[in-house]
Design an enzyme around this catalytic site. Structure first.
Site, PDB file in Angstrom:
ATOM      1  N   ARG A 258       0.936  -1.164  -0.003  1.00  0.00           N
ATOM      2  CA  ARG A 258      -0.014  -0.025   0.104  1.00  0.00           C
ATOM      3  C   ARG A 258       0.909   1.308   0.032  1.00  0.00           C
ATOM      4  NH1 ARG A 258      -4.915  -1.647   3.942  1.00  0.00           N
ATOM      5  NH2 ARG A 258      -5.294  -3.677   2.833  1.00  0.00           N
ATOM      6  N   ARG A 273       1.362   1.285  10.460  1.00  0.00           N
ATOM      7  CA  ARG A 273       1.007   1.608   9.004  1.00  0.00           C
ATOM      8  C   ARG A 273       2.214   1.755   8.062  1.00  0.00           C
ATOM      9  NH1 ARG A 273      -3.661   3.952   7.327  1.00  0.00           N
ATOM     10  NH2 ARG A 273      -4.107   4.343   9.565  1.00  0.00           N
ATOM     11  N   GLU A 345      -6.767  -1.668  15.149  1.00  0.00           N
ATOM     12  CA  GLU A 345      -7.603  -2.684  14.299  1.00  0.00           C
ATOM     13  C   GLU A 345      -6.974  -3.699  13.545  1.00  0.00           C
ATOM     14  OE1 GLU A 345      -9.770  -0.327  11.396  1.00  0.00           O
ATOM     15  OE2 GLU A 345      -9.568  -2.160  10.043  1.00  0.00           O
ATOM     16  N   SER A 348     -11.030  -6.372  10.001  1.00  0.00           N
ATOM     17  CA  SER A 348     -12.187  -5.679   9.441  1.00  0.00           C
ATOM     18  C   SER A 348     -13.106  -6.697   8.727  1.00  0.00           C
ATOM     19  CB  SER A 348     -11.584  -4.527   8.700  1.00  0.00           C
ATOM     20  OG  SER A 348     -12.582  -3.335   8.376  1.00  0.00           O
ATOM     21  N   ARG A 387       0.326  -5.590  13.212  1.00  0.00           N
ATOM     22  CA  ARG A 387      -0.710  -5.009  14.273  1.00  0.00           C
ATOM     23  C   ARG A 387      -0.775  -5.968  15.493  1.00  0.00           C
ATOM     24  NH1 ARG A 387      -4.843  -0.901  11.426  1.00  0.00           N
ATOM     25  NH2 ARG A 387      -3.315   0.423  10.222  1.00  0.00           N
TER      26      ARG A 387
END
Length: 419
Positions: A258, A273, A345, A348, A387
RNA sequence: GGAGAGGUGGCCGAGCGGUUGAAGGCGCUGGUCUCGAAAACCAGUAUGGGAUUUAUCUCAUCGUGGGUUCGAAUCCCACCCUCUCCGCCA
């Protein structure tokens, strides 16, 4: 992609649903283009029918009257004109339709961003420490298992290198997760391409809208996967599945690439991130009536991972403003990270209903001889690796700076403590 | 990367300018027969769009996109993919 029938029949429902998410869509223009589309089809089909009829008649005789040929040449020219207009018209219509988001479930809370997501449940006690818990970036450097400098040296910011027991811990976590999902949760494991074609990335909805969030190879027009959701969705693109093939439950571990352009300046410390990370993804293709229950199952599978790791977590229902474009309902699962003092998080889980299936053209036949229908697709992380690593390191840190390995991972790591 | 062969319905496979949306076979579904099954026989069996009095009519689709023609699965051009051999290589 939403069904044009729904927009025709209930334009206000679609418009209001988009507004609840904070999107304004061009319903009126869509309806206008749709009705023009049908006019063009009607005229074109009529001319083509005539041409077919005349050509067939000409084929049956030796007579080739020049005036008939001349007329047919004109008919042919008119058909070409209509086709050209239809192409432009459909192009615009398609572009606008692709910009229409899915309709959130009626009971999804309204809200403008993630601050308005609703906590559904919290499981486990937040730990208390008799020392000041460190954030993972300090733990990782102290223990020599995360090397940020090396990552920057090799690739630039938001890259890192895992070393020694850090790298082993990640590998152990991945294989434990895959084993858990395949052996206990009923998923079939996939190994997937990490570089996919333009067609694939379009089928799952990343293109054209999110082109600048992905890494791209210009020479071959290939794209680095931002999530396993992209190749898995397209696994069955164009298929008509039989009812007894459903549900299909897949799990795959892939790296995710990403560019994180939109998040410039946010979460710059640590590995929360980054541009490249591993993720174990769960994915379900189900019959439409099954999708709400399948979503609950997906969340339960993600929660099971958290419980077994022995780390406190919470489940949140996303509000309308935070939800992804193609979903009707999303639950986030968040692990507690005491070092950075925040909920992370790690999963999801979303029900996309027929939105992705329509776009990638994935159908099934409810019974032999019945008309094909679109399947429902669901996806959920199980889990995002960095994470989860953060939560493990921060939750299991000890006063002496070492980190205990969660019980369930020890058979895979071969050690019970780092440092 | 080089040379050759090829891409047709769920599958195999014919067709190479005109009643071919597509022969034939296999598979599948229903029926006859049977105590039941098999076999045999009969019938049916693509997807999508548009119109509709929902009976039906019509258009598109033979890898993809263009072109030639009154008419293209069939001819021409470009691209994609698969297979075989050679080269290279973890």
């Amino acid at each position: 992609m939403i069904s044009i029938d729904l927009i025709r029949e209930q334009p206000d429902v679609v418009r209001d649903a988009a507004l609840r998410r904070g999107d304004d869509i061009q319903v009126d223009r869509i309806l206008e283009l749709d009705s023009r589309r049908r006019e063009l089809i009607a005229e074109g089909d009529e001319l083509r029918a005539r041409r077919n009829q005349v050509s067939k008649a000409l084929g049956e005789t030796k007579e080739k009257p020049p005036e008939v040929l001349a007329e047919m040449r004109q008919v042919g020219a008119r058909i070409k004109e209509l086709e050209a207009e239809a192409r432009t018209n459909d192009g615009e219509l398609q572009a606008l339709l692709l910009a229409v988001p899915n309709i959130p479930d009626a009971d999804v809370p309204a809200g403008k961003d993630d601050s308005e997501n609703v906590v559904i449940r919290t499981v486990g006690e937040l730990p208390s420490f008799d020392f000041e818990p460190l954030p993972h970036w300090e733990l990782g450097e102290n223990l020599g298992i995360i090397d940020f400098t090396a990552g920057v040296k090799l690739s630039g910011s938001r890259f890192y290198v895992l070393k020694g027991k850090g790298a082993t811990l990640q590998r152990a976590l991945i294989s434990w997760l895959l084993n858990l999902h395949t052996r206990e949760h009923g998923y079939e494991e996939l190994y997937l391409p990490y570089i996919v074609s333009r067609e694939t990335v379009t089928g799952s909805g990343q293109l054209p809208k999110f082109a600048d969030t992905m890494y791209h190879d210009d020479e071959d027009d290939m794209w680095l996967v931002p999530t396993a959701e992209v190749p898995i969705t397209n696994m069955h693109g164009g298929d008509i599945l039989s009812a007894d093939q459903l549900p299909l439950n897949y799990v795959a571990q892939t790296p995710c690439f990403r560019r994180e352009k939109a998040a410039a300046g946010r979460d710059t410390r640590g590995i929360k991130r980054v541009h490249q990370f591993e993720k174990v993804e769960m994915y379900k293709f189900v019959e439409p009536s099954e999708s709400p229950a399948a979503l609950d199952q997906l969340v339960a599978d993600a929660e099971d991972v958290c419980s077994q790791l022995g780390i406190p977590y919470q489940v949140k229902l996303q509000c309308t403003g935070d939800m992804g474009f193609s979903v009707v309902r999303t639950y986030d699962v968040e692990l507690w990270a005491p070092g950075c003092g925040e909920w992370l998080e790690v999963s999801s889980c979303s029900n996309c209903t027929d939105f992705q299936a329509r776009r990638a053209n994935i159908r099934y036949r409810p019974e032999v001889g019945a008309r094909p229908r679109f399947v429902h697709t669901l996806n959920g992380s199980g889990l995002g690796i960095p994470r989860t690593m953060i939560a493990i390191l921060e939750h299991y840190q000890q006063a002496d700076g070492s980190v205990m390995v969660p019980e369930v991972l020890r058979p895979c790591t071969g050690f019970d403590r780092i440092g």
